[in-house]
Design a protein around this motif. Sequence first.
Motif, PDB file in Angstrom:
ATOM      1  N   TRP A 252       8.069  -8.949 -10.658  1.00  0.00           N
ATOM      2  CA  TRP A 252       8.718  -8.575  -9.410  1.00  0.00           C
ATOM      3  C   TRP A 252       7.689  -8.556  -8.293  1.00  0.00           C
ATOM      4  O   TRP A 252       6.494  -8.421  -8.541  1.00  0.00           O
ATOM      5  N   VAL A 253       8.164  -8.737  -7.078  1.00  0.00           N
ATOM      6  CA  VAL A 253       7.284  -8.850  -5.905  1.00  0.00           C
ATOM      7  C   VAL A 253       7.634  -7.750  -4.913  1.00  0.00           C
ATOM      8  O   VAL A 253       8.810  -7.489  -4.672  1.00  0.00           O
ATOM      9  N   THR A 254       6.608  -7.149  -4.366  1.00  0.00           N
ATOM     10  CA  THR A 254       6.776  -6.163  -3.304  1.00  0.00           C
ATOM     11  C   THR A 254       5.987  -6.616  -2.090  1.00  0.00           C
ATOM     12  O   THR A 254       4.810  -6.969  -2.209  1.00  0.00           O
ATOM     13  N   GLU A 255       6.643  -6.622  -0.960  1.00  0.00           N
ATOM     14  CA  GLU A 255       5.957  -6.904   0.302  1.00  0.00           C
ATOM     15  C   GLU A 255       5.458  -5.565   0.838  1.00  0.00           C
ATOM     16  O   GLU A 255       6.233  -4.614   0.965  1.00  0.00           O
ATOM     17  N   VAL A 256       4.168  -5.469   1.094  1.00  0.00           N
ATOM     18  CA  VAL A 256       3.566  -4.198   1.508  1.00  0.00           C
ATOM     19  C   VAL A 256       3.012  -4.291   2.915  1.00  0.00           C
ATOM     20  O   VAL A 256       2.656  -5.377   3.396  1.00  0.00           O
ATOM     21  N   ASP A 257       2.946  -3.151   3.575  1.00  0.00           N
ATOM     22  CA  ASP A 257       2.330  -3.098   4.897  1.00  0.00           C
ATOM     23  C   ASP A 257       0.847  -3.354   4.766  1.00  0.00           C
ATOM     24  O   ASP A 257       0.232  -3.028   3.752  1.00  0.00           O
ATOM     25  N   ASP A 258       0.286  -3.925   5.792  1.00  0.00           N
ATOM     26  CA  ASP A 258      -1.150  -4.189   5.805  1.00  0.00           C
ATOM     27  C   ASP A 258      -1.895  -2.864   5.912  1.00  0.00           C
ATOM     28  O   ASP A 258      -1.559  -2.015   6.720  1.00  0.00           O
ATOM     29  N   ILE A 259      -2.875  -2.713   5.072  1.00  0.00           N
ATOM     30  CA  ILE A 259      -3.628  -1.466   5.044  1.00  0.00           C
ATOM     31  C   ILE A 259      -4.678  -1.444   6.151  1.00  0.00           C
ATOM     32  O   ILE A 259      -4.823  -0.473   6.861  1.00  0.00           O
ATOM     33  N   ASN A 260      -5.383  -2.534   6.315  1.00  0.00           N
ATOM     34  CA  ASN A 260      -6.468  -2.604   7.299  1.00  0.00           C
ATOM     35  C   ASN A 260      -6.200  -3.702   8.318  1.00  0.00           C
ATOM     36  O   ASN A 260      -6.832  -4.743   8.309  1.00  0.00           O
ATOM     37  N   GLY A 261      -5.267  -3.475   9.197  1.00  0.00           N
ATOM     38  CA  GLY A 261      -5.004  -4.445  10.248  1.00  0.00           C
ATOM     39  C   GLY A 261      -4.403  -5.722   9.722  1.00  0.00           C
ATOM     40  O   GLY A 261      -3.378  -5.710   9.075  1.00  0.00           O
ATOM     41  N   ASP A 262      -5.064  -6.833   9.994  1.00  0.00           N
ATOM     42  CA  ASP A 262      -4.542  -8.148   9.633  1.00  0.00           C
ATOM     43  C   ASP A 262      -5.035  -8.629   8.276  1.00  0.00           C
ATOM     44  O   ASP A 262      -5.189  -9.822   8.055  1.00  0.00           O
ATOM     45  N   ARG A 263      -5.284  -7.733   7.380  1.00  0.00           N
ATOM     46  CA  ARG A 263      -5.771  -8.126   6.056  1.00  0.00           C
ATOM     47  C   ARG A 263      -4.684  -8.901   5.330  1.00  0.00           C
ATOM     48  O   ARG A 263      -3.563  -8.427   5.173  1.00  0.00           O
ATOM     49  N   VAL A 264      -5.013 -10.091   4.892  1.00  0.00           N
ATOM     50  CA  VAL A 264      -4.050 -10.914   4.162  1.00  0.00           C
ATOM     51  C   VAL A 264      -4.440 -10.912   2.691  1.00  0.00           C
ATOM     52  O   VAL A 264      -5.570 -11.185   2.340  1.00  0.00           O
ATOM     53  N   GLN A 265      -3.472 -10.560   1.854  1.00  0.00           N
ATOM     54  CA  GLN A 265      -3.813 -10.413   0.453  1.00  0.00           C
ATOM     55  C   GLN A 265      -2.565 -10.501  -0.412  1.00  0.00           C
ATOM     56  O   GLN A 265      -1.475 -10.097  -0.010  1.00  0.00           O
ATOM     57  N   ALA A 266      -2.762 -11.016  -1.606  1.00  0.00           N
ATOM     58  CA  ALA A 266      -1.748 -10.969  -2.659  1.00  0.00           C
ATOM     59  C   ALA A 266      -2.483 -10.545  -3.927  1.00  0.00           C
ATOM     60  O   ALA A 266      -3.577 -11.029  -4.207  1.00  0.00           O
ATOM     61  N   ILE A 267      -1.875  -9.624  -4.664  1.00  0.00           N
ATOM     62  CA  ILE A 267      -2.529  -9.071  -5.849  1.00  0.00           C
ATOM     63  C   ILE A 267      -1.530  -9.012  -7.000  1.00  0.00           C
ATOM     64  O   ILE A 267      -0.412  -8.533  -6.827  1.00  0.00           O
ATOM     65  N   ALA A 268      -1.979  -9.483  -8.160  1.00  0.00           N
ATOM     66  CA  ALA A 268      -1.173  -9.371  -9.376  1.00  0.00           C
ATOM     67  C   ALA A 268      -1.583  -8.110 -10.116  1.00  0.00           C
ATOM     68  O   ALA A 268      -2.767  -7.825 -10.259  1.00  0.00           O
ATOM     69  N   ASP A 269      -0.612  -7.341 -10.574  1.00  0.00           N
ATOM     70  CA  ASP A 269      -0.863  -6.127 -11.346  1.00  0.00           C
ATOM     71  C   ASP A 269      -0.258  -6.314 -12.731  1.00  0.00           C
ATOM     72  O   ASP A 269       0.963  -6.243 -12.907  1.00  0.00           O
ATOM     73  N   GLY A 270      -1.109  -6.570 -13.701  1.00  0.00           N
ATOM     74  CA  GLY A 270      -0.644  -6.838 -15.057  1.00  0.00           C
ATOM     75  C   GLY A 270      -0.073  -5.636 -15.776  1.00  0.00           C
ATOM     76  O   GLY A 270       0.574  -5.781 -16.802  1.00  0.00           O
ATOM     77  N   HIS A 271      -0.302  -4.433 -15.252  1.00  0.00           N
ATOM     78  CA  HIS A 271       0.224  -3.240 -15.912  1.00  0.00           C
ATOM     79  C   HIS A 271       1.744  -3.169 -15.830  1.00  0.00           C
ATOM     80  O   HIS A 271       2.388  -2.649 -16.718  1.00  0.00           O
ATOM     81  N   ASN A 272       2.303  -3.660 -14.715  1.00  0.00           N
ATOM     82  CA  ASN A 272       3.759  -3.603 -14.576  1.00  0.00           C
ATOM     83  C   ASN A 272       4.353  -4.949 -14.168  1.00  0.00           C
ATOM     84  O   ASN A 272       5.456  -4.999 -13.643  1.00  0.00           O
ATOM     85  N   ASN A 273       3.590  -6.018 -14.425  1.00  0.00           N
ATOM     86  CA  ASN A 273       4.041  -7.380 -14.104  1.00  0.00           C
ATOM     87  C   ASN A 273       4.590  -7.486 -12.686  1.00  0.00           C
ATOM     88  O   ASN A 273       5.688  -7.970 -12.462  1.00  0.00           O
ATOM     89  N   SER A 274       3.785  -7.028 -11.750  1.00  0.00           N
ATOM     90  CA  SER A 274       4.217  -7.072 -10.358  1.00  0.00           C
ATOM     91  C   SER A 274       3.180  -7.781  -9.495  1.00  0.00           C
ATOM     92  O   SER A 274       2.021  -7.928  -9.874  1.00  0.00           O
ATOM     93  N   ILE A 275       3.653  -8.214  -8.351  1.00  0.00           N
ATOM     94  CA  ILE A 275       2.790  -8.836  -7.345  1.00  0.00           C
ATOM     95  C   ILE A 275       3.040  -8.117  -6.029  1.00  0.00           C
ATOM     96  O   ILE A 275       4.190  -7.896  -5.655  1.00  0.00           O
TER      97      ILE A 275
END
Length: 140
Positions: free
Chosen positions: A20-43
């Motif tokens: 599953w995918v979650t769109e998240v707010d930027d933590i530090n301004g215009d930081r662009v990032q995508a992260i896979a989390d294998g613990h819960n099969n999420s991005i």
Amino acid sequence: MSRIGKIATRIRETSGVDFWVTEVDDINGDRVQAIADGHNNSIQITRTLAEKLDDDELAYVLGHEVAHLERRHTEKQELASSAAASIVRAGVRAAGRALSNSRVGLPGRILGTVAAAAVGVTAAKLATLPSSRSMERDAD
């Protein structure tokens, strides 16, 4: 269904990977990032990144993250980090024992132990860096 949801559904159907995918707010301004989390099969993908990409580019980024999930890179990276942490702990203990038998005094022993820990942490990070880069190439 959202744009990301449609692309994720297409990737799920073709890859056979349940995620599953979650769109998240930027933590530090215009930081662009995508992260896979294998613990819960999420991005997690930042809004800034999602907004900057067209559909094909977004599909590539999500597919790249799905490859990390499929190849269990989260777990492998944690094992490497855990092994490196064990080496750091052993090095700090050895430095502490060596310094406790020397004549450098308490401040010298404290400084020596802190220096050993700093060197150990740096070495641990450097030791896991090649596998991290290898996993990125593998996910591409």
